[in-house]
Design a protein around this motif. Structure first.
Motif, mmCIF file in Angstrom:
data_model
loop_
_atom_site.group_PDB
_atom_site.id
_atom_site.type_symbol
_atom_site.label_atom_id
_atom_site.label_comp_id
_atom_site.label_asym_id
_atom_site.label_seq_id
_atom_site.Cartn_x
_atom_site.Cartn_y
_atom_site.Cartn_z
ATOM 1 N N ASP A 146 -22.072 -40.229 39.596
ATOM 2 C CA ASP A 146 -21.097 -40.580 38.605
ATOM 3 C C ASP A 146 -20.946 -39.107 37.855
ATOM 4 O O ASP A 146 -19.791 -39.150 37.290
ATOM 5 C CB ASP A 146 -21.666 -41.640 37.858
ATOM 6 C CG ASP A 146 -20.727 -42.036 36.992
ATOM 7 O OD1 ASP A 146 -19.722 -42.616 37.214
ATOM 8 O OD2 ASP A 146 -21.185 -42.129 35.678
ATOM 9 N N TRP B 101 -23.381 -49.749 42.632
ATOM 10 C CA TRP B 101 -22.655 -48.835 43.598
ATOM 11 C C TRP B 101 -21.205 -49.324 44.084
ATOM 12 O O TRP B 101 -20.330 -48.325 43.988
ATOM 13 C CB TRP B 101 -23.394 -48.878 45.108
ATOM 14 C CG TRP B 101 -24.519 -48.103 45.051
ATOM 15 C CD1 TRP B 101 -25.841 -48.271 45.300
ATOM 16 C CD2 TRP B 101 -24.745 -46.283 45.615
ATOM 17 N NE1 TRP B 101 -26.646 -47.123 45.146
ATOM 18 C CE2 TRP B 101 -25.817 -45.911 45.465
ATOM 19 C CE3 TRP B 101 -23.437 -45.517 45.580
ATOM 20 C CZ2 TRP B 101 -26.208 -44.817 45.814
ATOM 21 C CZ3 TRP B 101 -23.634 -44.189 45.828
ATOM 22 C CH2 TRP B 101 -25.144 -43.829 45.850
ATOM 23 N N ASN C 212 -18.587 -48.989 40.833
ATOM 24 C CA ASN C 212 -18.437 -47.477 40.230
ATOM 25 C C ASN C 212 -17.002 -46.961 40.421
ATOM 26 O O ASN C 212 -16.398 -47.307 41.769
ATOM 27 C CB ASN C 212 -19.315 -46.422 41.207
ATOM 28 C CG ASN C 212 -19.267 -45.063 40.319
ATOM 29 O OD1 ASN C 212 -18.371 -44.306 40.795
ATOM 30 N ND2 ASN C 212 -20.061 -44.767 39.449
ATOM 31 N N SER D 80 -15.792 -44.973 43.694
ATOM 32 C CA SER D 80 -16.371 -45.471 45.060
ATOM 33 C C SER D 80 -15.447 -46.344 45.920
ATOM 34 O O SER D 80 -14.866 -47.292 45.243
ATOM 35 C CB SER D 80 -17.839 -46.251 44.907
ATOM 36 O OG SER D 80 -17.799 -47.744 44.534
#
Length: 315
Positions: free
Chosen positions: A56, A87, A90, A93
């Motif tokens: 991040d 996860w 994010n 992602s």
């Protein structure tokens, strides 16, 4: 001398444009991370998602391939679900299915593996929907797509029926093996030896990227959009920053997995009908002889292989 025709001039101009485009194309690579979420490491680090926090902070795109069985591998189910959601939500992602429990397809067979696919998407589908994302990629554990052409064809058809795209890769650097040796030294208080393994991992990763870049240039006469496969583990937590920094120093742009897949090379047919998880650059080759010829030129990993084997033998 014959006067050039309009068509011949146009053809030469198009060839010139393609050549210029190939010459000027920037090198790129996407980061894909298997075996997410590493809930054992999460527990050990007092519920601090260090690798996720590092990615991040780097503000780079990355794709994760999830084994949902990891969420229930200890008594902290709710914490682990929170980790999985972190996860997935994010901003950088993309989430993919990596089967429920990381089963090897060639070993368990079609029926059991179909169950692995279906059970491996339940939580992930819930969270991607919650955060306005999609689940459309599947990566085989061990990149084992079946023992023979029959298994390959059967599972491809099933994945297609579920609108999954099989996730390829072009570069990997045996980070799982480096990680095993790295953790062995850390757990035994041999910090200097662990650090040496970490630096060796970074060095070999860059060597392998360079090797596969050279291979791609030799075959396709241009840079290709590479896909790097690594894992949610301790060595990447501690060294992914250095790898990304060095890739950028080598003029690599870190792009999304979806951006990498826009390269036409990924439209090629995979005719490699064995269980071994080799780079897709090998899978697209016409003959086994060509594969072996290139494999013999790969950077030498014998040092880490020997160290890994020695540790296993002692244990």
């Amino acid at each position: 001398m014959n006067k050039p025709t309009y068509k011949s001039i146009l053809l030469l101009f198009l060839i010139f444009l393609v050549s210029i485009s190939a010459f000027s194309q920037k090198r790129s690579i996407s980061i894909t991370i298997d075996d997410v979420p590493n809930t054992r490491k999460y527990l050990k680090e007092n519920f601090n998602p260090r690798l996720l926090n590092i990615l991040d902070s780097l503000d780079i795109p990355f794709t994760i391939f999830i084994n949902e069985a990891k969420v229930t591998n200890n008594e902290f189910d709710n914490k682990n679900k929170e980790l999985l959601e972190m996860w997935i939500q994010n901003r950088n992602s993309i989430a993919g299915n990596h089967s429920y429990s990381h089963a090897r397809y060639s070993a368990v067979g079609f029926d059991k593996f179909v169950k692995e696919i279906d059970e491996g998407e339940i939580l992930t589908k819930h969270y991607v929907k919650k955060h306005d994302k999609e689940l459309k990629y599947f990566r085989f554990p061990y990149n084992d797509m079946g023992a023979d052409s029959t298994q390959h064809v059967e599972i491809r058809a099933y994945l297609k029926s579920k609108d999954y795209v099989i996730a390829p890769f072009t570069v990997e650097s045996s980070d799982w093996m480096y990680n095993y040796v790295y953790l062995h030294y850390l757990n035994n208080g041999k910090i200097d030896k662990a650090a040496a393994i970490g630096e060796q991992y970074v060095e070999k990763t860059l060597e392998l990227v360079s090797f596969y870049e050279s291979m791609a240039n030799s075959i396709y006469k241009r840079p290709v959009k590479h896909i790097y496969l690594c894992h949610d583990n301790a060595i990447n937590t501690d060294y992914i920053c250095e790898i990304i920094s060095k890739l950028k120093q080598e003029d690599y742009e870190i792009v999304s997995f979806e951006e990498s897949l826009t390269d036409p090379i990924y439209l090629q047919q995979d005719t490699y009908y064995k269980k071994w998880g080799i780079s897709w650059l090998y899978r697209w080759m016409d003959t086994q002889e060509e594969r072996i010829s290139w494999m013999k030129q790969e950077p030498d990993l014998s040092k880490i292989e020997k160290e890994y084997a020695e540790i296993l033998k002692k244990q």
